[in-house]
Design an enzyme around this catalytic site. Structure first.
Site, short mmCIF file in Angstrom:
data_model
loop_
_atom_site.label_atom_id
_atom_site.label_comp_id
_atom_site.label_asym_id
_atom_site.label_seq_id
_atom_site.Cartn_x
_atom_site.Cartn_y
_atom_site.Cartn_z
N GLY A 1 0.84 -1.20 0.00
CA GLY A 1 0.00 0.00 0.00
C GLY A 1 0.87 1.23 0.00
N GLY B 1 -0.29 4.53 -0.60
CA GLY B 1 -1.10 5.74 -0.58
C GLY B 1 -0.46 6.79 0.32
N VAL C 1 -0.46 7.19 3.55
CA VAL C 1 0.25 6.70 4.73
C VAL C 1 1.51 5.93 4.32
CG1 VAL C 1 0.09 5.28 6.80
CG2 VAL C 1 -1.87 6.63 6.07
N GLY C 2 1.39 5.11 3.27
CA GLY C 2 2.56 4.37 2.80
C GLY C 2 3.70 5.32 2.43
N ARG D 1 -1.33 -0.90 -5.96
CA ARG D 1 -2.14 -1.17 -7.15
C ARG D 1 -1.44 -0.69 -8.42
NH1 ARG D 1 -5.97 0.44 -3.63
NH2 ARG D 1 -6.86 -1.38 -2.63
N VAL E 1 -5.89 2.80 15.75
CA VAL E 1 -6.75 3.57 16.66
C VAL E 1 -6.11 4.92 16.94
CG1 VAL E 1 -7.85 3.65 18.92
CG2 VAL E 1 -7.60 1.46 17.75
N GLY F 1 -4.83 7.27 15.18
CA GLY F 1 -3.68 7.72 14.40
C GLY F 1 -2.37 7.74 15.15
N GLY G 1 -10.93 18.04 1.28
CA GLY G 1 -10.26 16.75 1.42
C GLY G 1 -10.25 16.22 2.85
N LYS H 1 -12.69 1.35 15.96
CA LYS H 1 -11.64 1.71 16.91
C LYS H 1 -12.07 1.42 18.35
CE LYS H 1 -10.10 5.35 13.75
NZ LYS H 1 -10.33 6.77 13.41
#
EC number: 1.1.1.3
Lengths: 430, 430
Positions: free
Chosen positions: B11, B13, B15-16, B46, B134, B136, B189, B207
């Site tokens: 992944g 995105g 965070v990745g 992806r 949970v 962040g 956003g 969470k």
């Protein structure tokens, strides 16, 4: 079921009693969480026969506290005696020397001797843990050592002394003066009969130096903490600060950057929109600011038998689980040795309160001193004080290097217009 | 120097990308803290060719995400794909099956499959970690699993969804209505184009179920969470609550006691003197109440690439340090299976908002329904609404069992006096 973790406990005061009560009350739960029972097997204290409200006859009694380290079969020693040196330190050295885990709530000892103890512990890979030494029940050592470990922490600060926060927030609530509230706090047992350790900021400084070391990966330097307590805060400081949108808190703050390591305990003006402004009574709170996580805020009870016992037993559970590592998050030889930052070069806003004679020319004198020192004024309040016919002047500066404010104060020093010592407080950035 | 911890990342995105940037930026510091380097060696996502602002050509690329588990020499797999099932779950199972550490930010997967994954991890004593799932960047899993481990926790609750808190606090600040603020949040956003997962409380419920399991030592039961989101909160709810001394927050709350386990996500009235009332914008906060430590409060950024990456890498550092244990603080077979508490028997105060026709008899109808249901009223406000000629009625009850309030609402159901659905909110105890 795995073997129990066998514990010897030195010191049976409020916190020691709390640890015994906690281990009794939550025994089954702790065994499930730790993966094995945690059992006190031996205790020691000054007076064997004092009534502590807990049964200690079931434990082996040892007269010489420092002999707890040598009891056969003990895995971990918990030290709740206090004092930076003396028996506490002897016990620490003996315990680690014997290859056993050492857990303490003793901030003074860790602030003064933590590094040398950690070297012994690291060398043998044995646990040296002191969660209870900072901010009582709040797991902030763990929060910084592990929870925020991925971050370069730029600033760590907080309200680290519950007695001072109780006094300041009571002054704030009731509009009363320091001496009166301190006396009341002493009568209620919230402050010691000799309160200087708390109200002069020494206790907060011990804790700050520990937090700074963990946050920055730097060697702990307690004598690097510039410390001012709350003795000179008057009711008018608090009410004027409030009118300007601030609350007064004793803040311990450490910062590391290009200028070096900066550590200070000082009464501060905290903006109302900052979480520290809402920390009232004897609560403690710690803020850590990391380069990826942003601002982390931890709040809870900073003292008392229950919260402190909670932190001590959390350390024991970590030891029982075998989840521990170097005391200062990395081996002592990996810790950095930053320069001490020159506080004069720090830029910030300042709150200055002066008591002056109410006569022509005083205002000009102050304004001139400020101008000549290069300090620009953001807010200025003058109020007549009925009782003595003098006046109270409160001013807030624009951001400037600290040396300019110090210089302005020097220029006013000895002036016949001043009727008392000026009070200088830092304003905490948002 | 010890061997590096070799990591595969699924992944790429927001965070990745954050994890890669963090490991680059804080590389040296992390190596000192972890005792060894942490190195990404392989990645999968992806789309290989999307511009992510970080150089991924230096890592081995794997087309099939789930194949990351099988790469020779990889010690730990980080999953940042999302989704409770599908490739994320397959990757989790394969990774643990291969005896490698698994770290995830995936709250949905942990809420649905955490226990079965933990059983596999526990059996082999390999790390399964989910700090980022949970709240962040807030190290609250660690805070509860370890920091508060000595306590019987009676209540755990908090603000667990930043999108909802942003919307509610913006409504509060600007006096605007839900739909308008949601639209703006989407444009900025801060909210997804399909926002239901957040605003209907599902994300918070995931969470909460994780926090409840860790806090109470009970098996995670996501379907035991009663969930109501914030769609029906109107600007008037917030302003009337404020006039009564409260702020409206989406609170996830879990409680365990003699009545069993209670878990609910619901908009709540929070007293101004409670720390949750001061949590604004997209911040998250968690409160844990323990029988010795008292109230612990954790606050910080609940989402975003930096904070989430901070939590993911903290888990990696724990793994690198070999400081980990059972995912749910104790082996899955030690977790308790409490009954689900009957919410009808819970006692509390309630806020009820009704929109009614402004005509004779309406007040009597409401008052009668309340009386007949055994609900006693503490505050009552009626305001004419100019636009439609109707009236807004807000009332706060005295403490009573929840079934009485539900009963009162049933009695009013279908009444021609009501012009809209009633809005019922719980008042959080101090």
């Amino acid at each position: 079921m795995a073997e129990p973790l066998k514990v010897a406990l030195a010191g049976l005061g409020t916190v020691g009693g709390g640890v015994i009560r906690l281990l009794d009350a939550n025994r089954a739960l702790i065994e499930r969480r730790a993966g094995r029972p945690i059992e006190i097997v031996a205790v020691s204290a000054r007076d064997r026969n004092k009534d502590r409200g807990v049964d200690i006859t079931r434990f082996q009694w040892v007269d010489d506290m420092t002999a707890l380290a040598e009891i056969e079969g003990v895995d971990a020693v918990v030290e709740l005696i206090g004092g930076s040196d003396g028996p506490a330190l002897t016990l620490a050295r003996k315990t680690l020397g014997a290859g056993k885990a050492f857990i303490t709530a003793n901030k003074a000892m860790i602030a003064h001797h933590g590094l040398s103890l950690a070297q012994v512990a690291d060398a043998q890979d044995i646990p040296l843990k002191f969660e209870a030494a900072v901010a009582g029940g709040i797991p902030v050592i763990k929060g910084i050592r592990e929870g925020a470990a991925a971050n370069e922490i730029t600033r760590v600060y907080g309200i680290l002394n519950g007695t001072c926060n109780y006094i300041l927030t009571t002054m704030e609530k009731d509009g009363r003066d320091f001496t009166e509230v301190l006396g009341e706090a002493q009568a209620l047992g919230y402050a010691e009969s000799d309160p200087s350790f708390d109200i002069d900021g020494v206790d907060a400084a011990h804790k700050l130096s520990i937090l700074a070391s963990l946050s920055f990966g730097s060697a702990l330097t307690f004598d690097g903490v510039a410390t001012t307590g709350i003795r000179n805060v008057i009711a008018a400081d608090i009410s004027e600060a409030q009118a300007l949108g601030f609350r007064v808190r004793l803040v311990g703050l450490a910062e590391e950057g290009e200028a070096g390591l900066f550590q200070r305990v000082h009464p501060c003006l905290v903006p109302m929109s900052h979480p520290l402004a809402h920390v009232t009574g004897s609560l403690n709170a710690v803020v850590a600011e990391g380069n990826f996580v942003g601002r982390l805020f931890f709040q809870g009870a900073g003292a008392g038998d229950g919260p402190t016992a909670s932190a001590v037993v959390a350390d024991l559970i970590d030891v029982a689980r075998n989840e521990y590592g170097p005391a200062f998050a990395m081996p002592v030889e990996s810790l950095a040795h930053p320069e001490r930052a020159d506080s004069g070069e720090r830029t910030g806003r300042y709150f200055l309160r002066l008591t002056v004679e109410d006569r022509a020319g005083v205002l000009a004198e102050i304004a001139t001193a400020m101008r000549d020192a290069g300090v620009s004024i953001e807010s200025f309040i003058q109020r007549g004080v009925k009782e003595d016919g003098g006046a109270l002047i409160v001013l807030v500066t624009h951001a400037c290097p600290e040396r300019c404010v110090t210089d302005a104060l020097k220029r006013m020093q000895g002036s016949s217009s001043l009727t008392g010592s000026p009070m200088l407080m830092h304003i905490l950035d948002l």
